[in-house]
Scaffold this active site. Sequence first.
Site, PDB file in Angstrom:
ATOM      1  N   LYS A 151       0.910  -1.083   0.161  1.00 47.05           N
ATOM      2  CA  LYS A 151       0.045  -0.575  -0.113  1.00 47.05           C
ATOM      3  C   LYS A 151       0.644   1.424   0.049  1.00 47.05           C
ATOM      4  CE  LYS A 151      -1.937   1.630   3.806  1.00 47.05           C
ATOM      5  NZ  LYS A 151      -1.190   3.262   3.839  1.00 47.05           N
ATOM      6  N   ASN A 152       2.014   1.097   0.791  1.00 47.24           N
ATOM      7  CA  ASN A 152       2.719   2.054   1.120  1.00 47.24           C
ATOM      8  C   ASN A 152       3.801   2.965   0.610  1.00 47.24           C
ATOM      9  OD1 ASN A 152       1.377   2.940   3.773  1.00 47.24           O
ATOM     10  ND2 ASN A 152       2.991   2.492   4.975  1.00 47.24           N
ATOM     11  N   ARG A 182      -4.435  10.438   4.744  1.00 50.42           N
ATOM     12  CA  ARG A 182      -3.469  11.300   4.617  1.00 50.42           C
ATOM     13  C   ARG A 182      -2.598  11.569   3.787  1.00 50.42           C
ATOM     14  NH1 ARG A 182      -1.439  14.259   8.663  1.00 50.42           N
ATOM     15  NH2 ARG A 182       0.051  13.937   7.573  1.00 50.42           N
ATOM     16  N   CYS A 186      -4.137  13.127  12.979  1.00 55.63           N
ATOM     17  CA  CYS A 186      -5.221  11.207  13.289  1.00 55.63           C
ATOM     18  C   CYS A 186      -4.203  11.006  14.207  1.00 55.63           C
ATOM     19  CB  CYS A 186      -4.426  10.845  11.702  1.00 55.63           C
ATOM     20  SG  CYS A 186      -3.093  10.523  12.032  1.00 55.63           S
ATOM     21  N   ARG A 211       1.276  15.472  12.856  1.00 58.15           N
ATOM     22  CA  ARG A 211       1.091  14.833  11.204  1.00 58.15           C
ATOM     23  C   ARG A 211       0.838  15.925  10.666  1.00 58.15           C
ATOM     24  NH1 ARG A 211      -0.664   8.985   9.842  1.00 58.15           N
ATOM     25  NH2 ARG A 211       1.118   8.853   9.025  1.00 58.15           N
ATOM     26  N   LYS A 264      14.482  16.905   9.637  1.00 62.90           N
ATOM     27  CA  LYS A 264      14.271  15.327  10.526  1.00 62.90           C
ATOM     28  C   LYS A 264      13.973  14.967   9.544  1.00 62.90           C
ATOM     29  CE  LYS A 264      11.058  13.346  13.668  1.00 62.90           C
ATOM     30  NZ  LYS A 264       9.861  13.716  14.132  1.00 62.90           N
ATOM     31  N   SER A 271      12.176  12.141   6.978  1.00 68.23           N
ATOM     32  CA  SER A 271      10.368  11.848   6.565  1.00 68.23           C
ATOM     33  C   SER A 271      10.575  11.266   5.234  1.00 68.23           C
ATOM     34  CB  SER A 271       9.460  13.473   6.618  1.00 68.23           C
ATOM     35  OG  SER A 271       8.402  13.126   6.197  1.00 68.23           O
ATOM     36  N   VAL A 272       9.087  10.825   5.527  1.00 68.81           N
ATOM     37  CA  VAL A 272       9.128   9.436   4.311  1.00 68.81           C
ATOM     38  C   VAL A 272       8.230  10.326   3.567  1.00 68.81           C
ATOM     39  CG1 VAL A 272       7.610   7.294   3.448  1.00 68.81           C
ATOM     40  CG2 VAL A 272       8.756   7.077   5.917  1.00 68.81           C
ATOM     41  N   ASP A 291       5.498   1.035  11.818  1.00 67.27           N
ATOM     42  CA  ASP A 291       4.379   0.048  12.011  1.00 67.27           C
ATOM     43  C   ASP A 291       4.564  -1.324  11.927  1.00 67.27           C
ATOM     44  OD1 ASP A 291       3.637   2.461  10.136  1.00 67.27           O
ATOM     45  OD2 ASP A 291       3.244   1.841   8.386  1.00 67.27           O
ATOM     46  N   ILE A 341       8.568   7.743  16.506  1.00 70.18           N
ATOM     47  CA  ILE A 341       8.820   8.210  15.647  1.00 70.18           C
ATOM     48  C   ILE A 341       7.288   8.852  15.455  1.00 70.18           C
ATOM     49  CG2 ILE A 341       7.675   7.890  13.047  1.00 70.18           C
ATOM     50  CD1 ILE A 341      10.793   6.367  13.054  1.00 70.18           C
ATOM     51  N   ARG A 393      -8.357  -0.466   4.876  1.00 64.64           N
ATOM     52  CA  ARG A 393      -8.048   0.365   4.262  1.00 64.64           C
ATOM     53  C   ARG A 393      -6.289   0.111   3.610  1.00 64.64           C
ATOM     54  NH1 ARG A 393      -6.003   5.193   7.668  1.00 64.64           N
ATOM     55  NH2 ARG A 393      -4.803   5.300   6.523  1.00 64.64           N
TER      56      ARG A 393
HETATM   57  C1  UD1 Z   1       4.434   6.879   6.486  1.00 61.89           C
HETATM   58  C2  UD1 Z   1       3.824   5.639   6.250  1.00 61.89           C
HETATM   59  C3  UD1 Z   1       3.047   5.600   7.586  1.00 61.89           C
HETATM   60  C4  UD1 Z   1       4.948   5.503   8.188  1.00 61.89           C
HETATM   61  C5  UD1 Z   1       5.775   6.427   8.239  1.00 61.89           C
HETATM   62  C6  UD1 Z   1       7.069   6.251   8.981  1.00 61.89           C
HETATM   63  C7  UD1 Z   1       2.937   6.046   3.744  1.00 61.89           C
HETATM   64  C8  UD1 Z   1       1.242   6.823   3.136  1.00 61.89           C
HETATM   65  N1  UD1 Z   1       2.208   6.385   5.275  1.00 61.89           N
HETATM   66  O1  UD1 Z   1       3.913   8.374   6.533  1.00 61.89           O
HETATM   67  O2  UD1 Z   1       2.914   4.079   7.556  1.00 61.89           O
HETATM   68  O3  UD1 Z   1       4.350   4.423   9.958  1.00 61.89           O
HETATM   69  O4  UD1 Z   1       5.950   6.832   7.116  1.00 61.89           O
HETATM   70  O5  UD1 Z   1       7.618   4.774   8.335  1.00 61.89           O
HETATM   71  O6  UD1 Z   1       3.186   5.701   3.346  1.00 61.89           O
HETATM   72  N2  UD1 Z   1       6.843  15.009  10.696  1.00 61.89           N
HETATM   73  C9  UD1 Z   1       6.733  16.343  10.917  1.00 61.89           C
HETATM   74  N3  UD1 Z   1       6.584  17.627   9.888  1.00 61.89           N
HETATM   75  C10 UD1 Z   1       6.738  16.386   8.315  1.00 61.89           C
HETATM   76  C11 UD1 Z   1       5.984  15.223   7.676  1.00 61.89           C
HETATM   77  C12 UD1 Z   1       6.914  14.408   8.838  1.00 61.89           C
HETATM   78  O7  UD1 Z   1       7.086  16.978  11.905  1.00 61.89           O
HETATM   79  O8  UD1 Z   1       6.471  17.816   7.685  1.00 61.89           O
HETATM   80  C13 UD1 Z   1       7.352  13.995  11.520  1.00 61.89           C
HETATM   81  C14 UD1 Z   1       5.652  13.131  11.979  1.00 61.89           C
HETATM   82  O9  UD1 Z   1       4.445  13.949  12.861  1.00 61.89           O
HETATM   83  C15 UD1 Z   1       6.811  12.047  12.165  1.00 61.89           C
HETATM   84  C16 UD1 Z   1       7.912  11.828  11.864  1.00 61.89           C
HETATM   85  O10 UD1 Z   1       8.428  13.159  11.011  1.00 61.89           O
HETATM   86  O11 UD1 Z   1       6.317  11.835  13.702  1.00 61.89           O
HETATM   87  C17 UD1 Z   1       7.888  11.074  10.094  1.00 61.89           C
HETATM   88  O12 UD1 Z   1       6.758  10.470   9.877  1.00 61.89           O
HETATM   89  P1  UD1 Z   1       6.429  10.519   8.209  1.00 61.89           P
HETATM   90  O13 UD1 Z   1       8.404  10.417   8.161  1.00 61.89           O
HETATM   91  O14 UD1 Z   1       6.287  11.737   7.897  1.00 61.89           O
HETATM   92  O15 UD1 Z   1       5.549   9.520   8.135  1.00 61.89           O
HETATM   93  P2  UD1 Z   1       4.268   9.373   6.656  1.00 61.89           P
HETATM   94  O16 UD1 Z   1       5.568   9.958   5.836  1.00 61.89           O
HETATM   95  O17 UD1 Z   1       3.373  10.222   7.243  1.00 61.89           O
END
Ligand code: UD1
Length: 419
Positions: free
Chosen positions: A22-23, A94, A118, A123, A163, A165-166, A307, A329, A399
């Site tokens: 999915k991701n 999201r 969420c 997030r 930091k 961020s995926v 996850d 995370i 989902r």
């Molecule tokens: C993605 C995955 C999710 C997984 C997560 C971490 C998808 C659809 N979702 O979520 O399943 O749990 O990676 O591996 O692929 N953050 C900020 N600002 C930002 C972006 C992120 O502060 O603009 C923070 C987040 O709140 C969190 C951390 O950075 O604490 C990591 O989040 P991130 O890696 O961005 O997760 P997602 O991409 O939302």
Amino acid sequence: MDKFLINGPCKIKGKVKISGSKNASLPILAATLLFDKPVIIKNLPRVRDINTMLNLLRSLGSKIVLSKDKKTAKILNHKNMRTFASYSLVKTMRGSILVLGPLISKFNKAKISMPGGCLIGTRPVNYHLAALKKLGMNFSIKNGYILAHSKGRLKGNIIKFPKISVGASINAILGACLAKGTTILKLTALEPEVLDLTKFLNKAGANIKWSGRTCTIEGVNSLSETRYSVMSDRIEAGTFSVAATLAKGNLEIKNFDPKVIKTELELLKKAGAKIKEGNNKIFISGPEKIKPIKNIKTQEWPGVATDMQSQLMVLMCKANGKSTITENIFENRFLHVGELQRLGANIQIKKNKAMIKGNTKFVGAELMSSDLRASVALVLAAMISEGKSTINRIYHLDRGYENLESKLRNIGVQIRRKK
Ligand code: UD1
């Protein structure tokens, strides 16, 4: 609302085939907005988030033809695409924010609902916005929407994420792919799903290179007609691996690359599982007595996936001693704990650390799902509980897990869905 009825404890034996990720599918589908030529994406999982993304693409003007089994999509973009992603589409997923990079890059404007927080945390999307700003996107936030535009083509730049961020890494890659000049991303997320996206884009003619956490993108003028098969779902593979370890199971888990869960498999070996790797599959058998593990910590890839945290917690509840799990995370990702306590778990939470006393005898109960991964942990726990459990609000599971109940039933779990 659908619920699961599970009668435990169950024995696990047999084979399970892992579905598409999915991701990985979500960013790849978002990336199709960058194409003028048709794109064929294979191995999509049949889960609700993928339907939501396909509906979002349709609402933007993409023409999508699905194969009979709905796992292959042929996507062709229109001449006059729209650039508006509504609240009703974004609020349910999201991941919709991933269309921002492609829309601004290809059409120089976008209006997208802010995703909001969420249950597992606030997030924010500030890193996504800051990265795209560095590429030339201007934006304001009004009435809950991100209003973004750029003066012509985006321009390459050097971006260091504050930091890892995926999502922000993905949006920056999608923004930079067709930008003018070179973009260098530092402290980029290295999750396999991010690498699957760049593999797909490179197959279509993009010029993206990796060196550790630095990702260098030479902008190209266009992307070419492409077929791509999405990687398999590592979290689904990890979840079934935990299930086998938990229930003294004997399972062949096939259709995925074991390297994508190597960290989690190491943990399961520590817990006592016997694991044999084959070609695109593993054989896993669970121990008589599960060993506790001190200091499990979720981290960015190649650390333990956040996850997988809730599933590992269920496993540690059955271990022969004390364990700890630290969530690094997301700030609020222990939603499953209250429900596990209703089954009999002995878990204490201090900030982002969970202290788990093992040797729990789970007894079936009525449970409530809260988010995708927390819900699957409840399914695992119910599966090894004495007696009947009901899991409410399983739309969370729909989902992200394809055919969960039939896959579990095939390996010996007494589970059924009640509409
Ligand atoms: C993605 C995955 C999710 C997984 C997560 C971490 C998808 C659809 N979702 O979520 O399943 O749990 O990676 O591996 O692929 N953050 C900020 N600002 C930002 C972006 C992120 O502060 O603009 C923070 C987040 O709140 C969190 C951390 O950075 O604490 C990591 O989040 P991130 O890696 O961005 O997760 P997602 O991409 O939302």
